[in-house]
Scaffold this motif. Structure first.
Motif, short mmCIF file in Angstrom:
data_model
loop_
_atom_site.label_atom_id
_atom_site.label_comp_id
_atom_site.label_asym_id
_atom_site.label_seq_id
_atom_site.Cartn_x
_atom_site.Cartn_y
_atom_site.Cartn_z
N UNK A 64 -8.07 -5.60 -11.56
CA UNK A 64 -6.61 -5.66 -11.47
C UNK A 64 -6.01 -4.28 -11.66
N UNK A 65 -6.66 -3.46 -12.48
CA UNK A 65 -6.16 -2.12 -12.74
C UNK A 65 -6.23 -1.26 -11.48
N UNK A 66 -7.32 -1.37 -10.73
CA UNK A 66 -7.47 -0.59 -9.50
C UNK A 66 -6.45 -1.03 -8.47
N UNK A 67 -6.26 -2.33 -8.31
CA UNK A 67 -5.30 -2.84 -7.34
C UNK A 67 -3.89 -2.43 -7.73
N UNK A 68 -3.58 -2.46 -9.04
CA UNK A 68 -2.25 -2.07 -9.51
C UNK A 68 -1.99 -0.60 -9.23
N UNK A 69 -2.96 0.27 -9.49
CA UNK A 69 -2.78 1.70 -9.24
C UNK A 69 -2.60 1.95 -7.75
N UNK A 70 -3.38 1.27 -6.90
CA UNK A 70 -3.30 1.50 -5.46
C UNK A 70 -1.95 1.04 -4.91
N UNK A 71 -1.43 -0.07 -5.43
CA UNK A 71 -0.17 -0.57 -4.87
C UNK A 71 1.03 0.21 -5.38
N UNK A 72 0.96 0.76 -6.57
CA UNK A 72 2.12 1.47 -7.09
C UNK A 72 2.19 2.91 -6.61
N UNK A 73 1.09 3.48 -6.20
CA UNK A 73 1.09 4.88 -5.80
C UNK A 73 1.43 5.09 -4.33
N UNK A 74 1.31 4.06 -3.48
CA UNK A 74 1.55 4.21 -2.06
C UNK A 74 3.03 3.97 -1.77
N UNK A 75 3.73 4.98 -1.25
CA UNK A 75 5.14 4.78 -0.92
C UNK A 75 5.30 3.82 0.25
N UNK A 76 6.47 3.23 0.34
CA UNK A 76 6.75 2.23 1.38
C UNK A 76 6.70 2.84 2.77
N UNK A 77 7.14 4.08 2.91
CA UNK A 77 7.15 4.73 4.22
C UNK A 77 5.72 4.92 4.74
#
Length: 165
Positions: A64-77
């Motif tokens: 869950x930690x890896x998925x959370x980091x990947x989703x929060x670091x990628x900007x929407x654009x």
């Protein structure tokens, strides 16, 4: 084994060259410099976290930690650009057009820079631009009917480019 005591150092400014002097014993006294140690606890925990993430990625386990980091670091654009890139069928042609466009932009900047260095040409081109702007405003923006015709022409051109009706 001789023990030496550390004394604080100060920078003396004389008319010659500046030099370090100890506050207690002058230039010849025993001196030491202490270097602050970095805060290792924060660095070690971060390194462990990165190690766990790499291990999870290699083994195929998505914590869950890896998925959370990947989703929060990628900007929407970036996500939108990736989705648009995945929809493109001929990626070679799009890449070629992008490179050609970039090279064209660089070449046109060079041409404009070269023209700008000529003595009389920039002033003449500026006058031509001001004159055409006035002509365009007079013919297309002066009356309501000409403004409506211009807006309609822009809409038709937009629809032709985008392919919508």
């Amino acid at each position: 084994m001789a023990s030496t005591a550390c004394t604080p150092l100060s920078l003396s400014s004389s008319s010659r060259a500046p030099r370090l002097q100890s506050a207690a014993g002058g230039v010849g006294a025993a001196q030491c410099v202490t270097i602050p140690t970095p805060h290792l606890a924060k660095t070690t925990s971060y390194s462990r976290k990165i190690g766990r993430n790499v291990t999870a990625m290699v083994t195929g386990e998505a914590s869950a930690e890896v998925v959370e980091v990947a989703s929060t670091e990628t900007p929407e654009i970036v996500i939108k650009v990736q989705q648009a890139w995945d929809k493109v069928e001929d990626k070679y042609a799009v890449t070629s057009l992008a490179v050609a466009g970039g090279l064209g932009l660089i070449a046109s900047a060079g041409v404009i820079s070269a023209i700008d260095k000529l003595p009389l040409i920039p002033g003449v081109l500026e006058l031509v631009g001001i004159g055409y702007t006035g002509y365009f405003a007079y013919t297309n923006l002066a009356s309501k009917s000409s403004r409506d015709a211009l807006i309609e022409k822009i809409k038709v051109t937009y629809d032709d480019i985008t392919g919508s009706s």
